[in-house]
Motif scaffolding. Structure first.
Motif, PDB file in Angstrom:
ATOM      1  N   SER A  10     -10.775 -10.529  10.086  1.00 32.96           N
ATOM      2  CA  SER A  10     -10.889  -9.074   9.997  1.00 32.96           C
ATOM      3  C   SER A  10     -12.105  -8.602   9.204  1.00 32.96           C
ATOM      4  O   SER A  10     -12.328  -9.027   8.067  1.00 32.96           O
ATOM      5  N   THR A  11     -12.870  -7.699   9.807  1.00 32.44           N
ATOM      6  CA  THR A  11     -13.957  -7.051   9.069  1.00 32.44           C
ATOM      7  C   THR A  11     -13.423  -5.897   8.227  1.00 32.44           C
ATOM      8  O   THR A  11     -14.028  -5.531   7.216  1.00 32.44           O
ATOM      9  N   GLY A  53     -14.209 -10.273  13.052  1.00 32.44           N
ATOM     10  CA  GLY A  53     -13.206  -9.608  13.873  1.00 32.44           C
ATOM     11  C   GLY A  53     -11.930 -10.425  13.904  1.00 32.44           C
ATOM     12  O   GLY A  53     -11.951 -11.659  13.895  1.00 32.44           O
ATOM     13  N   SER A  54     -10.810  -9.726  13.957  1.00 34.82           N
ATOM     14  CA  SER A  54      -9.518 -10.402  13.850  1.00 34.82           C
ATOM     15  C   SER A  54      -9.293 -11.416  14.959  1.00 34.82           C
ATOM     16  O   SER A  54      -8.970 -12.583  14.712  1.00 34.82           O
ATOM     17  N   ARG A 106     -14.937  -0.367  18.729  1.00 36.16           N
ATOM     18  CA  ARG A 106     -15.095  -1.789  18.429  1.00 36.16           C
ATOM     19  C   ARG A 106     -14.868  -2.585  19.700  1.00 36.16           C
ATOM     20  O   ARG A 106     -14.280  -2.112  20.676  1.00 36.16           O
ATOM     21  N   SER A 108     -11.518  -6.889  18.045  1.00 36.27           N
ATOM     22  CA  SER A 108     -11.203  -6.190  16.800  1.00 36.27           C
ATOM     23  C   SER A 108      -9.709  -5.916  16.668  1.00 36.27           C
ATOM     24  O   SER A 108      -9.082  -5.337  17.565  1.00 36.27           O
ATOM     25  N   THR A 135      -8.616  -3.849  14.356  1.00 33.26           N
ATOM     26  CA  THR A 135      -8.558  -2.405  14.110  1.00 33.26           C
ATOM     27  C   THR A 135      -8.439  -1.647  15.424  1.00 33.26           C
ATOM     28  O   THR A 135      -7.672  -0.681  15.540  1.00 33.26           O
ATOM     29  N   ARG A 136      -9.190  -2.086  16.439  1.00 32.05           N
ATOM     30  CA  ARG A 136      -9.107  -1.443  17.756  1.00 32.05           C
ATOM     31  C   ARG A 136      -7.742  -1.683  18.393  1.00 32.05           C
ATOM     32  O   ARG A 136      -7.143  -0.766  18.962  1.00 32.05           O
ATOM     33  N   SER A 189     -18.531  -4.475  13.876  1.00 35.73           N
ATOM     34  CA  SER A 189     -17.839  -4.481  12.589  1.00 35.73           C
ATOM     35  C   SER A 189     -17.464  -3.064  12.194  1.00 35.73           C
ATOM     36  O   SER A 189     -18.021  -2.081  12.707  1.00 35.73           O
ATOM     37  N   THR A 190     -16.539  -2.968  11.250  1.00 33.83           N
ATOM     38  CA  THR A 190     -16.125  -1.652  10.757  1.00 33.83           C
ATOM     39  C   THR A 190     -17.280  -0.939  10.068  1.00 33.83           C
ATOM     40  O   THR A 190     -17.469   0.272  10.230  1.00 33.83           O
TER      41      THR A 190
END
Length: 517
Positions: A242-243, A271-272, A368, A372, A374-375, A413-414
């Motif tokens: 994870s970023t 990234g995850s 992303r 990702s 987060t996405r 990345s974030t």
């Protein structure tokens, strides 16, 4: 951070804390041995101890009010003395142990005063001693002295003399004169009746104090130097994934390295899904190498590869827009967000009608890649599906001439997303909350249906706020005991690490698992 090449630095064994630790251990071993040898080697001596427990004036009647039969002859400057005589040694004292050439064994001398009367008292259980206190055995008083018979005393036995004196002030000198075979008569230092009895002797207190100071010094060095006590492991470790969680991981890893010589930790936030999938692939090729990797993931991703996951934190995410866009305290509704990412809107004026400054401003979706976490959380928790608008730009800039599709780009990345949202007018993206807050006024965060994971509600799981998920730490199987991976996972549960997680905007799971359910 370390580069990860080569072995760690040599461990410095001759450190201050190691010296104190070894010294404390040696002292702890030597003290009981020394006491044992002392008890065995040093001859035990017979001892008679004495002390004055009371020496109080009765007065002469002129300045001290008195009532009763005090006004008798020879009572000028009268005083009362309570003298305690005891066997405070480790061996019994027999009548033939007294070395006096007289019939009596000891002499109590009251300098400057005259003895008027003497009474003998003793505790219950040794009333048989009364038979020794006779004139025939030398019990009498003359002038300022009292002669005391050869009274046999077992260890701990004692008796007291209550002596009525006159002719001199109280608090005068009192001595007990006599000798013992293989022993001595001495004034002891036991407390008076109204004083608190000391549990330990001065040597015992000195040794206990030295040991306590050594232990405190060792603990102080560990705590003050390290911040909190941990069990350090050595070796190499790669932290990937994870970023969004990378700032937390980096801070904790740097602190671990600073405390633990020989620990070499490399950060590779990519990234995850990339991090988790590459850990799984490495495990298939080289299980031993995979055990030196921990992959952090926004949300659960390791199940499909049978990786072992540990819940680390409940992470919160937010939509962010360019600072020129103010969507107010209500922000966007979930329906509006879904329509924006479905490509239904191309300009902000379509989303927020009646705002002249937004009427012609193109929407730029800064997203992303599908690696990702987060996405994926955004799609699962907010969109309830995929980002349906296709990627149309490499540089996240809208075309010079209007088109029928919304501008959308994907970044790696974030931090890259936040940089682009800050730079590009009309941009909207998503980020971990802590990273977004670091930007301050350079980006605007967007509430969802008026809900926002503020600090006052973080302990409640941010209420109904949807854009959140658990941060996992994945390993290839259970991290072996004694490995750097196991040590780092354990360090995540330390108080200082839990504080770092919270300070970065996440809710720790390891100590509060019910919050992450």
């Amino acid at each position: 951070m370390s580069s990860g090449s080569g072995g760690g630095p040599p461990v410095e064994w001759l450190s201050l804390e190691n010296v104190i630790a070894v010294g404390t251990s040696v002292l702890g071993l030597l003290v009981p041995i020394a006491m044992f040898l002392y008890d065995r080697r040093v001859p035990r001596r017979k001892r008679i101890g004495y002390r004055v427990q009371m020496d109080s004036p009765i007065g002469d009647g002129a300045f001290n009010p008195r009532l009763g039969d005090f006004d008798v002859p020879n009572m000028a400057d009268a005083s009362l003395v309570l003298l305690r005589i005891e066997n405070d040694g480790s061996q019994s004292v027999a009548d033939n142990d007294y070395t006096s050439s007289e019939v009596h064994g000891l002499t109590a001398e009251f300098t400057g005063r005259t003895v008027q009367a003497v009474s003998v008292t003793q505790p219950s259980g040794i009333e048989h001693l009364n038979s020794h206190f006779t004139n025939a055995n030398g019990f009498e008083h003359v002038a300022g002295t009292v002669t005391i018979p050869r009274v046999p005393l077992n260890p701990g036995d004692h008796f007291k003399l209550l002596v009525l004196l006159s002719g001199g002030p109280a608090e005068g000198e009192v001595k007990l004169i006599g000798g013992l075979r293989d022993g001595r008569v001495h004034r002891n230092s036991a407390p008076k009746p109204d004083e608190k009895q000391r549990t330990f002797s001065p040597p015992a207190r000195l040794l206990s104090g030295a040991l306590a100071l050594a232990v405190l010094a060792l603990a102080g060095i560990i705590v003050l130097r390290s911040g909190d006590p941990i069990e350090c492991e050595q070796g190499e470790l790669t932290l990937t994934g994870s970023t969004a969680f990378e700032p937390v991981v980096r801070t904790i890893a740097e602190r671990y390295e600073s405390k633990c010589q020989g620990a070499d930790i490399v950060i590779e936030a990519r990234g995850s899904e990339d991090g988790v999938s590459q850990l799984a692939e490495l495990g298939e090729r080289s299980p031993d190498a995979a055990r030196s990797v921990i992959a952090f993931s926004d949300g659960p991703m390791g199940g499909r590869w049978n990786l072992t996951g540990t819940e680390v934190a409940l992470s919160f995410f937010t939509l962010v827009v360019h600072p020129g866009i103010d969507l107010g305290p209500r922000g966007l509704s979930a329906r509006q967000v879904r329509d924006i990412y479905a490509g239904e809107y191309r300009r902000w004026g379509d989303v927020v009608p009646g705002r002249e400054e937004l009427a012609g401003l193109p929407i730029v979706l800064v997203s992303r890649g599908d690696e990702s976490g987060t996405r994926q959380i955004f799609q699962d928790r907010v969109l309830k599906g995929w980002e349906r608008a296709p990627s149309t730009s490499l540089d996240c800039r809208p075309p010079a001439t209007p088109t029928d599709s919304v501008t959308r780009c994907e970044l790696g990345s974030t931090r890259a997303v936040l940089d682009k949202v800050e730079e590009q007018p009309g941009a909207v993206g998503y980020s971990e909350v802590g990273l977004a807050k670091e930007r301050g006024a350079r980006v605007n965060t967007v509430p969802l249906d008026g809900d926002w994971p503020n600090e006052a509600r973080i302990d409640l799981g941010a209420g109904r706020y949807p854009y959140k998920d658990i941060e996992y730490a994945y390993t290839f199987g259970r991290a072996p005991a004694g490995s750097l991976a196991a040590g780092f996972l354990a360090y995540l549960d330390e108080a200082v690490s839990q504080k770092t997680i919270r300070d970065k905007g996440h809710l720790p799971c390891l100590r509060e698992p019910e919050q992450c359910g």
